[in-house]
Motif scaffolding. Structure first.
Motif, mmCIF file in Angstrom:
data_model
loop_
_atom_site.group_PDB
_atom_site.id
_atom_site.type_symbol
_atom_site.label_atom_id
_atom_site.label_comp_id
_atom_site.label_asym_id
_atom_site.label_seq_id
_atom_site.Cartn_x
_atom_site.Cartn_y
_atom_site.Cartn_z
ATOM 1 N N PHE A 32 0.834 -1.214 0.000
ATOM 2 C CA PHE A 32 0.000 0.000 0.000
ATOM 3 C C PHE A 32 0.865 1.260 0.000
ATOM 4 O O PHE A 32 0.601 2.202 -0.755
ATOM 5 C CB PHE A 32 -0.946 0.007 1.209
ATOM 6 C CG PHE A 32 -1.695 1.311 1.336
ATOM 7 C CD1 PHE A 32 -2.792 1.576 0.520
ATOM 8 C CD2 PHE A 32 -1.293 2.270 2.247
ATOM 9 C CE1 PHE A 32 -3.464 2.792 0.613
ATOM 10 C CE2 PHE A 32 -1.961 3.480 2.346
ATOM 11 C CZ PHE A 32 -3.052 3.746 1.532
ATOM 12 N N ASN A 33 1.894 1.297 0.838
ATOM 13 C CA ASN A 33 2.761 2.485 0.912
ATOM 14 C C ASN A 33 3.459 2.753 -0.414
ATOM 15 O O ASN A 33 3.620 3.906 -0.818
ATOM 16 C CB ASN A 33 3.774 2.352 2.046
ATOM 17 C CG ASN A 33 3.128 2.551 3.402
ATOM 18 O OD1 ASN A 33 2.111 3.232 3.519
ATOM 19 N ND2 ASN A 33 3.684 1.945 4.421
ATOM 20 N N LYS A 34 3.896 1.700 -1.095
ATOM 21 C CA LYS A 34 4.535 1.887 -2.405
ATOM 22 C C LYS A 34 3.515 2.429 -3.399
ATOM 23 O O LYS A 34 3.810 3.337 -4.166
ATOM 24 C CB LYS A 34 5.129 0.552 -2.894
ATOM 25 C CG LYS A 34 5.762 0.548 -4.239
ATOM 26 C CD LYS A 34 6.774 1.587 -4.628
ATOM 27 C CE LYS A 34 7.798 2.068 -3.718
ATOM 28 N NZ LYS A 34 8.452 3.326 -4.128
ATOM 29 N N CYS A 35 2.286 1.894 -3.373
ATOM 30 C CA CYS A 35 1.223 2.379 -4.263
ATOM 31 C C CYS A 35 0.917 3.849 -3.977
ATOM 32 O O CYS A 35 0.740 4.647 -4.897
ATOM 33 C CB CYS A 35 -0.050 1.545 -4.090
ATOM 34 S SG CYS A 35 0.136 -0.178 -4.570
ATOM 35 N N LEU A 36 0.889 4.188 -2.706
ATOM 36 C CA LEU A 36 0.602 5.570 -2.309
ATOM 37 C C LEU A 36 1.701 6.513 -2.779
ATOM 38 O O LEU A 36 1.432 7.656 -3.147
ATOM 39 C CB LEU A 36 0.431 5.650 -0.779
ATOM 40 C CG LEU A 36 -0.101 6.965 -0.219
ATOM 41 C CD1 LEU A 36 -1.478 7.298 -0.802
ATOM 42 C CD2 LEU A 36 -0.193 6.888 1.301
ATOM 43 N N SER A 37 2.936 6.046 -2.793
ATOM 44 C CA SER A 37 4.037 6.900 -3.257
ATOM 45 C C SER A 37 3.882 7.230 -4.745
ATOM 46 O O SER A 37 4.373 8.246 -5.207
ATOM 47 C CB SER A 37 5.393 6.246 -2.991
ATOM 48 O OG SER A 37 5.667 5.223 -3.916
#
Length: 196
Positions: free
Chosen positions: A40-45
């Motif tokens: 999720f954090n990578k997608c959010l970046s």
């Protein structure tokens, strides 16, 4: 201890083997719980929007259900999943870049006209340099672009890159050096052609 807790104690690699051989959704759930936050954090970046990042994250895990058998254990599973996620996000971004551009084209055109009207010559030169850098990044090999983006956009350390690429420190430094040299070479051609 109850056997239902056993999957939570397994290594990623063993868990993946069991998922591939048994197709048990409960085992996949364990893997999902371990990595959903990282994905999720990578997608959010990439998306900068929580709802869109959640959608991309779900797409990645759905795709992972189908592709998990392609993990061969050449690197740690976490490294493989990070690369899988990064590639999906890059593809998603490129697929949707044109759609977003088309949707906002008239607004962008108007904004550009306003910015250019108010910009100094130095500002315009800076904009040209950024535009040509972005163009140059698209022209170098994907592996070079990827390592540069990981280092300078995602702020990954040399140690992180060593783990992600399953390579030693000197190899990573050499890859970065060569990628920067290629980017600079392409950038110089692209930028100076724009000046002619």
């Amino acid at each position: 201890m109850n056997d239902s807790y056993l999957p939570y104690k397994l290594t990623d690699e063993l868990l993946v083997e069991l998922i591939v051989s048994s197709q048990d959704p409960l085992l996949f759930k364990v893997l999902y719980e371990r990595y959903v936050l990282m994905v999720f954090n990578k997608c959010l970046s990439f998306s900068k929007n929580n709802q869109e990042a959640e959608d991309i994250c779900q797409d990645i895990f759905l795709k992972l259900v189908v592709k998990i058998h392609s993990f061969r254990g050449a690197s740690k599973f976490s490294t493989w999943l990070y690369s899988f996620t990064y590639n999906h996000c890059v593809n998603y971004y490129h697929r949707n870049k044109f759609k977003k551009f088309e949707k906002n084209a008239s607004n962008i055109e108007q904004m550009c006209d306003e910015v250019i009207a108010q910009a100094t010559e130095e500002d315009l030169d800076q904009l040209l340099k950024l535009e040509k850098l972005s163009e140059a990044l698209e022209l170098i090999p994907f592996e070079d672009k990827q390592i540069l983006m990981l280092k300078y956009q995602d702020f990954k350390s040399i140690k992180d890159l060593m783990e992600l690429h399953n390579a030693g420190e000197s190899a990573i430094k050499m890859r970065l050096k060569r990628a920067k040299e290629k980017l600079l070479g392409v950038y110089n051609v692209v930028y100076f052609q724009a000046l002619l």
